[in-house]
Motif scaffolding. Sequence first.
Motif, mmCIF file in Angstrom:
data_model
loop_
_atom_site.group_PDB
_atom_site.id
_atom_site.type_symbol
_atom_site.label_atom_id
_atom_site.label_comp_id
_atom_site.label_asym_id
_atom_site.label_seq_id
_atom_site.Cartn_x
_atom_site.Cartn_y
_atom_site.Cartn_z
ATOM 1 N N ARG A 52 38.157 39.469 -0.294
ATOM 2 C CA ARG A 52 37.068 38.389 -0.344
ATOM 3 C C ARG A 52 37.869 37.211 -0.578
ATOM 4 O O ARG A 52 38.818 37.036 -1.448
ATOM 5 C CB ARG A 52 36.103 38.280 -1.452
ATOM 6 N N THR B 27 33.843 47.331 -5.170
ATOM 7 C CA THR B 27 32.646 46.741 -4.966
ATOM 8 C C THR B 27 31.941 46.727 -6.548
ATOM 9 O O THR B 27 30.807 45.907 -6.560
ATOM 10 C CB THR B 27 31.863 48.157 -4.353
ATOM 11 N N LEU C 148 32.272 43.022 -7.343
ATOM 12 C CA LEU C 148 31.733 42.279 -6.372
ATOM 13 C C LEU C 148 29.886 42.244 -6.572
ATOM 14 O O LEU C 148 29.443 40.960 -6.632
ATOM 15 C CB LEU C 148 31.665 42.888 -4.922
ATOM 16 N N ARG C 149 29.377 43.201 -7.129
ATOM 17 C CA ARG C 149 28.183 43.415 -7.628
ATOM 18 C C ARG C 149 27.976 42.580 -8.642
ATOM 19 O O ARG C 149 27.105 41.991 -8.934
ATOM 20 C CB ARG C 149 27.618 44.834 -7.771
ATOM 21 N N THR D 230 28.030 39.099 -7.731
ATOM 22 C CA THR D 230 26.789 38.470 -7.242
ATOM 23 C C THR D 230 25.363 38.496 -8.269
ATOM 24 O O THR D 230 24.748 37.449 -8.328
ATOM 25 C CB THR D 230 26.394 39.325 -6.131
ATOM 26 N N LYS D 231 25.730 39.335 -9.234
ATOM 27 C CA LYS D 231 24.578 39.252 -10.311
ATOM 28 C C LYS D 231 24.946 37.903 -10.803
ATOM 29 O O LYS D 231 23.887 37.365 -11.513
ATOM 30 C CB LYS D 231 24.587 40.359 -11.453
ATOM 31 N N ALA E 187 25.980 34.978 -10.376
ATOM 32 C CA ALA E 187 26.393 33.907 -9.638
ATOM 33 C C ALA E 187 26.928 32.599 -10.251
ATOM 34 O O ALA E 187 27.607 31.960 -9.376
ATOM 35 C CB ALA E 187 25.310 33.766 -8.573
ATOM 36 N N LYS F 205 29.793 29.172 -8.859
ATOM 37 C CA LYS F 205 29.052 28.356 -8.311
ATOM 38 C C LYS F 205 29.940 26.964 -8.644
ATOM 39 O O LYS F 205 29.989 25.986 -7.970
ATOM 40 C CB LYS F 205 27.641 27.630 -9.292
#
Length: 94
Positions: A36, A47, A50-51, A54-55, A57, A61
Amino acid sequence: MSKFCETCGRGAQNAQTVSHSNVKTKTRQNVNLQTRRLGGVVYKLCTRCLRTMTKNASLLKKAGTIPRRLISRDKRKATKIKTSQTKHKTHPTK
């Protein structure tokens, strides 16, 4: 090509496949790494990380800033060695 996650340091694990006759063969289970681009730098992340990203975020930002935990594994290892050396030093008594 390293097979470690650059955030958490997870790597491959050793395992055994067991046949019907109970013969055991060693195998290697690699981590599911994905590449990424974050802040213009390419990272290899598992992964699970990554999870989590995303949780949460809100960590990503901030444009142009990379979270502190996205430091390469070698740098973290070096800081661990430095901190462990400083902890075990004994101070001379007065």
